[in-house]
Design a protein around this motif. Structure first.
Motif, PDB file in Angstrom:
ATOM      1  N   LYS A 461      38.255  43.233  29.394  1.00 15.69           N
ATOM      2  CA  LYS A 461      37.288  44.328  29.486  1.00 15.69           C
ATOM      3  C   LYS A 461      37.163  44.739  30.942  1.00 15.69           C
ATOM      4  O   LYS A 461      37.116  43.880  31.832  1.00 15.69           O
ATOM      5  CB  LYS A 461      35.958  43.810  28.946  1.00 15.69           C
ATOM      6  N   LYS A 462      37.080  46.037  31.147  1.00 15.58           N
ATOM      7  CA  LYS A 462      36.858  46.513  32.518  1.00 15.58           C
ATOM      8  C   LYS A 462      35.361  46.419  32.798  1.00 15.58           C
ATOM      9  O   LYS A 462      34.546  46.954  32.045  1.00 15.58           O
ATOM     10  CB  LYS A 462      37.349  47.950  32.662  1.00 15.58           C
ATOM     11  N   THR A 463      34.990  45.720  33.849  1.00 14.90           N
ATOM     12  CA  THR A 463      33.580  45.601  34.229  1.00 14.90           C
ATOM     13  C   THR A 463      33.444  45.987  35.693  1.00 14.90           C
ATOM     14  O   THR A 463      34.450  46.241  36.369  1.00 14.90           O
ATOM     15  CB  THR A 463      33.076  44.142  34.059  1.00 14.90           C
ATOM     16  N   SER A 464      32.217  45.978  36.161  1.00 12.38           N
ATOM     17  CA  SER A 464      32.041  46.315  37.584  1.00 12.38           C
ATOM     18  C   SER A 464      32.552  45.205  38.503  1.00 12.38           C
ATOM     19  O   SER A 464      32.591  45.367  39.720  1.00 12.38           O
ATOM     20  CB  SER A 464      30.574  46.617  37.873  1.00 12.38           C
ATOM     21  N   HIS A 465      32.938  44.069  37.903  1.00 11.76           N
ATOM     22  CA  HIS A 465      33.484  42.958  38.721  1.00 11.76           C
ATOM     23  C   HIS A 465      34.992  42.848  38.534  1.00 11.76           C
ATOM     24  O   HIS A 465      35.578  41.820  38.838  1.00 11.76           O
ATOM     25  CB  HIS A 465      32.806  41.648  38.349  1.00 11.76           C
ATOM     26  N   PHE A 467      38.613  43.597  35.952  1.00  7.41           N
ATOM     27  CA  PHE A 467      39.002  43.339  34.560  1.00  7.41           C
ATOM     28  C   PHE A 467      38.762  41.854  34.298  1.00  7.41           C
ATOM     29  O   PHE A 467      39.266  41.009  35.038  1.00  7.41           O
ATOM     30  CB  PHE A 467      40.482  43.662  34.351  1.00  7.41           C
TER      31      PHE A 467
END
Lengths: 739, 317
Positions: A461-465, A467
């Protein structure tokens, strides 16, 4: 001094001798070449003095100079040429200069690490430089592991362990931050599926090292290869410099090519025993290499039964480590006169040098052949190597064309970075080890397409931290370094797991009724349950083996590249293969003892292939000569596959093939394909060297003395059409017309 | 080349196979909140007032503990007692032991860290003296910790971090639950804040599981942490020792039933946590998180009660 020539002459008077010696090749001795212009610190000199070394060989000095210059170095010199000394001096010099630097030594097998640790401890003692070295693998107790992570300067491990520990990198922070050298010994072992997996483990390691601002130097040692630089660079993703001119000496070697078929009433194995007893009785310390544990045990048993005064021992993986150490020691001290071993002794375990080596059955690659042969030759003394090939096209070809064996730079070690199953598995492992900021996880490979797929599957999942890994299983537990992903079959005995193999391999080797070989032992497969993914096996001592019979269909899905030759066009690309397993045959001593039908759904997989599209003119030419074109094409396909492992350094079962007298567009086609889902890079290499493969194949078929085809030239043991039609003469004409 | 992505199914627990696409869409569209925080005030009844072992008690036990001397084990310690040697002080003039004894008193003066070091060398993790290190802490220093995770492996995510602590003589629990993939980072940071006022963990198998798991996940996100400075009273070891032979399986549920006589109402099994979490991820229905948080709360409560029980067994003056 023991006289090899006398030994060979006397042998010809023995009862078991019936003109089996096809040729004796005298390989001249080689004087040592030293480099006297390299300087060392006092401590290193103390170490060298302790080893009774006054000067380094030219290749050792050359490699050390490159390493001192900060260059990734691959050393490709013969067995026993002193490659280990290079790694040891490199790390010793660093430890002396910079307190706290670390070295990671990676070995393909556990047994090797033990031997190397002894060498490192000896270096500590002799040099007076204090450091801590230890083995970190599956057998290391957890408290010792913790101690090594925190305190060791040099850690010796294997790729399987590395694959498991990378996610725990925070515990390795100190070690990784200060890592100066990564040593990959016996690196030619990292080829095929295993090598392709290891290439990704190393990229995962490098990703973590980058996170800790660490950029170590890579030092590789390999057997002689046709492509050492290409291989090292593909394996590690780094640029390399190659050291290949060996300065190590060797005595005269006699290579005796032994054609066991001259005495048909005795098998190759019995003749191995005869030679072994003969040489040991004449006080020549002898080591015989066989191709399986079972054969090692049988030959030892036969020899001991026949000759009670000489003790012949056997050696193989599976013995208790203490027993193995004792045999190695006794062999080195000359107490054991005769030993039968599997390839377990081929690796760099220190057993000293012997007088005679018997290679009973081609060990699969030229580099393995010379690793086994390299065990012969004590202190510049003459030594003798017997080679007894089995009855198959490639092995027989080698004794007719020993120049191939003598050209040690013949083989290419191949790994694939393109197999999407392997790539996706390691990509998930890597993202579970560190979030990814960029879509290209590994610096030298485009991973964006696969990353999109795993995102779509809900695994990343792409997150603000970055992938992050969102799968619900530990990826390191799913990715095995020994297979290429895809569906696997578990081989179980009474519910207990013996081994997990790919479905393609299970179709070939673990179908119902087959005899499955594992660690040299034989297992009977009672049932292959494809729904459950289990092959139910039982341990059974049998004296036969099984071979499946199959037909195939190949469909071209994508052409990647092509080139035009005089009378054919060569392609490399992607294909989809469907294999129909219709039955199997059981063979004993080369004779078929029964056939059995199989009811299995067709096996479908996507892979890479090299294929030939022949001009119609060739067909007309062959038919004009009243030769059978279909048989010629079929025979040429078998012969090309048979010789491919010589170039691609693979097992014959790693490749499949099919010929079509009339393919979809009406032209004749021959396909050679990687027999694994996704491919492992073999076909692409065959595309590059196809012309050489073709030339050697023509020679092989022409030189075979049989009249109309045999297993030593154009017959394939697993041909679903029972080698019908086959036209050997036609195949020669066809292939010569292609040139 | 066509890619047979069937292989990728292996990276999902079978429970997670269905509807991942739907799940993703929903996450993208609706996930505004990253984290759920639940707080509960728990009535521990009489247990709340139970004091931790005090320093004097610790010192008296330390002075009677001959096994602190190198070379002295249980058998030898018994012999000292038979010879009417009752404390380390009685050996201070003994030629063989006086040096050791002097050093042991120095260690006692040096305080917690030196004592911890020698305990680490002399005792197993289940030794009563290791438990009595509690006397160096106040109730308010302790953080009762238990986590719920996707799998047993720290390459996968934490779902809930549960913390219990004493505050103004009340026992309070806080449960930090990640509502989506962004949420794990948030709950780890929130946990880090909670830690600031605490000095030691009280866990059940937390030395092997909960604390290293959190450590790994923090490292994964590059969140600085100093978890290693917190002393961890892992009650699993002490319970095994204190209630040796009482039961075969030392799970919190079994301990509840057989030792604490505490009965969990409507509690799920730890193995079901992933199932409910997955249901929540697919439906976004918060009701599916309730059983997880309740389970986590029950575990924290059991750890607190178990600590009390161990104090009552091991700290009788």
């Amino acid at each position: 001094m023991k006289n090899i020539e006398t030994l060979l002459n006397k042998l010809k008077k023995e009862n078991f001798y019936k003109n089996q010696i096809k040729e004796i090749i005298k390989i001249p001795d080689k004087k040592p070449e030293f480099d006297t212009n390299i300087n060392f610190s006092k401590n290193t000199l103390k170490y060298l003095k302790g080893l009774k070394i006054e000067n380094l060989y030219i290749h050792q000095a050359e490699a050390i100079k490159y390493i001192r210059d900060g260059k990734n170095t691959v050393i490709t010199t013969p067995t026993a040429s002193g490659k280990t000394l290079i790694f040891n001096i490199a790390i010793l010099e660093e430890l002396e200069k910079n307190f706290g630097v670390k070295g990671l030594f990676i070995y393909p097998a556990k047994a090797l690490a033990n031997d190397q640790l002894n060498g490192l401890n000896q270096m500590k003692k002799l040099s007076g430089i204090e450091f801590t070295a230890g083995i970190y693998d599956g057998d290391t107790p957890s408290d010792k592991k913790k101690y090594l992570r925190e305190n060791a300067d040099i850690i010796l491990t294997n790729p399987y362990e590395l694959h498991q520990i990378l996610s725990y990198h925070s515990k390795w922070k100190k070690f990784f931050k200060n890592l100066k050298y990564v040593v990959l010994d016996e690196a030619h072992r990292y080829r095929g599926i295993f090598g392709s997996n290891v290439a990704f483990v190393l990229r995962r390691l490098k990703r973590i090292l980058k996170y800790y601002n660490s950029n170590p130097l890579f030092i590789l040692s390999t057997a002689s290869l046709a492509n050492p630089l290409e291989f090292a660079e593909k394996l590690t993703g780094e640029k390399f410099i190659c050291v290949e001119n060996s300065g190590s000496p060797s005595g005269i070697k006699y290579l005796c090519l032994w054609d066991a078929s001259q005495l048909p009433e005795k098998s190759v194995h019995t003749q191995t025993k005869d030679i072994l007893l003969y040489t040991t009785k004449n006080s020549f310390q002898t080591l015989a290499f066989t191709t399986s544990r079972r054969l090692a045990e049988l030959i030892r048993m036969w020899a001991n039964k026949e000759e009670k005064n000489i003790e012949i021992l056997s050696y193989r993986a599976g013995y208790e480590p203490s027993i193995r150490r004792e045999i190695e020691k006794k062999l080195k001290e000359g107490i054991i006169k005769g030993l039968v071993s599997t390839n377990a002794l081929e690796l760099g375990i220190d057993i000293g040098q012997l007088d005679v080596i018997i290679i009973s059955g081609y060990p699969g690659t030229i580099s393995s052949f010379w690793q086994q042969a390299g065990r012969a030759g004590r202190k510049m003394q003459p030594s003798l190597i017997f080679f007894l090939p089995y009855e198959d096209a490639m092995q027989k070809y080698l004794i007719k064309n020993p120049e191939i064996l003598l050209n040690k730079k013949f083989e290419n070690a191949i790994i694939s970075l393109e197999n999407k199953n392997i790539l996706s598995g390691h990509l998930l492992c890597s993202i579970s080890e560190l979030p990814a900021i960029d879509k290209n996880i590994f610096s030298d490979i485009d991973t964006s397409e696969i990353l999109n797929i795993v995102i779509d599957k809900g695994l990343v999942k792409k997150t603000s931290h970055g992938f992050i890994y969102t799968g619900s299983e530990r990826p390191q537990n799913i990715v095995s370094l020994d297979n290429a992903g895809g569906k696997n079959i578990k081989i179980k005995i009474d519910g207990k797991l013996l081994e997990e193999i790919s479905i393609t391999r299970a179709y070939r080797e673990a179908h119902s009724g087959s005899i499955y070989l594992y660690n040299g032992e034989t297992y009977f497969i009672k049932e292959l349950d494809l729904n459950e993914g289990i092959a139910h096996a039982e341990k059974k001592d049998v004296d036969y083996f099984t071979e499946p019979l199959k037909n195939e269909e190949v469909k071209i899905t994508n052409i990647i590249k092509s080139k035009k030759f005089k009378s054919f066009e060569l392609f490399f690309g992607n294909v989809s293969v469907t294999e129909y397993y219709k039955g199997f045959k059981a063979k004993k001593y080369g004779e078929v003892i029964f056939y059995e039908d199989l009811q299995m759904p067709p096996l479908h997989f996507n892979t890479q292939s090299v294929w030939v599209k022949l001009d119609d003119e060739i067909k007309e030419n062959i038919e004009k000569l009243k030769l059978d074109f279909d048989g010629a094409l079929h025979a040429a396909e078998h012969a090309l596959i048979a010789l491919s492992p010589l170039f691609a350094m693979c097992d014959p079962n790693d490749l499949g093939g099919l010929s079509y007298p009339v393919y979809e567009d009406g032209s004749p086609f021959i396909f050679l394909y990687d027999a694994y889902e996704g491919g492992i890079g073999l076909s692409e290499k065959l595309y590059d060297i196809f012309y050489n493969l073709l030339s050697e194949t023509i020679e092989m078929v022409k030189k075979c003395e049989c009249e109309s085809g045999c297993p030593s030239c154009v017959y394939a043991h697993n041909c679903g059409n029972n080698n019908n039609p086959i036209d050997k003469a036609g195949a020669v004409v066809l292939m010569e017309k292609m040139k | 080349m066509d890619f047979d992505s069937d292989f990728l199914k292996k990276f999902h627990n079978p429970e997670n196979k269905k509807n991942h696409t739907e799940q993703n869409k929903k996450n993208i569209d609706t996930d505004k909140n990253k984290m759920l925080i639940n707080e509960f005030n728990i009535d521990l009844g009489e247990h709340l007032l139970h004091p931790l072992p005090d320093k004097d008690y610790f010192i008296s036990c330390y002075k009677k503990c001959f096994e602190l001397i190198y070379g002295v084990r249980e058998k030898k310690a018994k012999k000292f007692n038979e010879q009417n040697i009752k404390s380390l002080e009685d050996l201070s003039n003994d030629i063989k032991y006086s040096g050791f004894v002097k050093n042991l008193f120095k260690i006692l003066d040096d305080g917690f860290h030196e004592i911890k070091k020698i305990f680490g060398r002399r005792f197993s993790s289940s030794h009563k003296m290791a438990f009595l290190l509690l006397s160096f802490f106040k109730k308010e220093d302790l953080l009762f910790l238990d986590i719920e995770t996707m799998t047993l492996f720290p390459e996968t995510q934490i779902i809930t971090i549960g913390c219990g602590f004493f505050q103004n003589n009340n026992f309070k629990t806080i449960h930090l639950t990640a509502l989506n993939e962004e949420g794990e980072y948030e709950i780890l940071n929130e946990f880090k804040k909670l830690l600031e006022t605490k000095k030691a963990f009280v866990t059940f198998n937390g030395k092997s599981f909960d604390v290293p798991f959190i450590d790994m996940r923090m490292s994964y996100y590059n969140i600085e942490n100093n978890l290693n400075i917190y002393h961890n009273f892992d009650l699993l070891f002490f319970t095994k020792k204190a209630f040796k032979g009482l039961q075969k399986s030392f799970t919190l549920k079994e301990i509840d039933k057989n030792i604490l006589k505490k009965y969990r109402k409507n509690d799920i099994s730890g193995d079901d946590v992933f199932y409910y979490y997955n249901k929540y991820k697919i439906t976004k229905n918060m009701n599916f998180l309730k059983p997880i948080i309740n389970h986590n709360k029950e575990d924290i409560l059991s750890i607190a009660l178990l600590l009390h029980k161990l104090i009552s067994v091991w700290c009788k003056n």
